[in-house]
Design an enzyme around this catalytic site. Structure first.
Site, PDB file in Angstrom:
ATOM      1  CE  LYS A  46      -3.900   2.250   2.222  1.00  0.00           C
ATOM      2  NZ  LYS A  46      -3.367   3.592   1.911  1.00  0.00           N
ATOM      3  NE  ARG A 188     -15.320   1.771   1.439  1.00  0.00           N
ATOM      4  CZ  ARG A 188     -14.361   2.659   1.654  1.00  0.00           C
ATOM      5  NH1 ARG A 188     -13.084   2.304   1.544  1.00  0.00           N
ATOM      6  NH2 ARG A 188     -14.661   3.902   1.953  1.00  0.00           N
TER       7      ARG A 188
END
Length: 278
Positions: A46, A188
């Site tokens: 990430k 999402r």
């Protein structure tokens, strides 16, 4: 045409020119909870960069603002949409964020940036096949500023957390896990996850709390409101420069925390950064 009408038309045109384009539809990650078969996911670091969308002609922020890149930065890039992140190095989010907002572009600093591509939003296949297609596309172009982020497979949960520890110890933020069969969708996703050693969330700045002692004359803390409606202070994590020139009221910030209290408030909240949607 009257002068008043002409003035109003010019004002309207100026407002439209300054307004951002429609925000690009982006897939967002949920928080990972151990349990699923890790071997079915592709895992990447990430990155602490700025999310961006290449539309085949220009780069755009997640809020729909065009990023003023030097011409050579995107020269020869493919004509199809790519989802990715502008990234300089670990721990360089503030420098990256400031650079992409600067105009004219500081070309010397831009040479430190890379667009780390991780998805093809208009491709219809599952993620494993999209990533293979993305890797082929990038391998066939010669611009060194466009790279595909490394994806790997891990056999089990133990290996996943061992890899997480190695990334964090090296200065990274955490990991992303993307199910091999997940299709790209707006909002999402149930097939895309983030894994960090701490929780993080976003909140809106609604006030500035005056500082005391060594912070007299500066901001001691930000008063923020989370999506849940909960209000709390963010003081820890603010640099002296941020206390002297704090994020403005109305801006959205990201904070980290360690679980919730019995009253639903974040435990040990710590300011991380201003969410860069400008």
């Amino acid at each position: 045409m009257s002068r008043l009408l002409l003035f109003l038309l010019l004002l309207l045109c100026g407002s439209l020119a300054a307004a951002p384009a429609a925000a690009p539809p982006l897939m967002l990650a949920s928080s990972w909870q151990d349990g699923p078969d890790v071997s079915l996911y592709l895992v990447s670091e990430k990155l602490d960069g700025v999310r961006a969308r290449w539309d085949g002609h220009a780069l755009w922020t997640r809020a729909g603002h065009r990023i003023p890149t030097p011409a050579w930065f995107t020269q020869g890039w493919p004509k199809q949409a790519i989802d990715g992140e502008l990234w300089m190095a670990r721990g360089q989010f503030e420098a990256t964020s400031g650079l992409i907002r600067s105009s004219p572009a500081d070309e010397q600093q831009w040479r430190k940036l890379r667009f780390m591509a991780f998805d093809l939003p208009h491709a219809t296949a599952g993620f494993a096949r999209r990533h293979a297609q993305l890797s082929r596309i990038i391998a066939n172009q010669a611009n060194p500023y466009l790279l595909a982020i490394e994806q790997r497979r891990l056999p089990d949960t133990e290996s996943l957390h061992r890899h997480l520890r190695s990334i964090v110890q090296a200065g990274g933020e955490g990991l992303m896990l993307h199910h091999q069969d997940n299709r790209y969708s707006d909002g999402r996703s149930a097939g895309l996850f983030k894994l960090k050693p701490y929780d993080d969330a976003e909140a809106r700045v609604i006030g500035h709390v005056p500082g005391k002692g060594k912070y007299a004359g500066m901001v001691g803390a930000l008063l923020v409101r989370a999506d849940s409606g909960a209000q709390f202070r963010l003081g820890s994590g603010l640099s002296d420069a941020q206390r002297a020139d704090p994020p403005p009221i109305g801006s959205q910030v990201t904070y980290r925390y360690n679980g919730l209290t019995v009253h639903g408030l974040p435990r040990f909240p710590r300011f991380l950064r201003v969410r860069d949607d400008r």
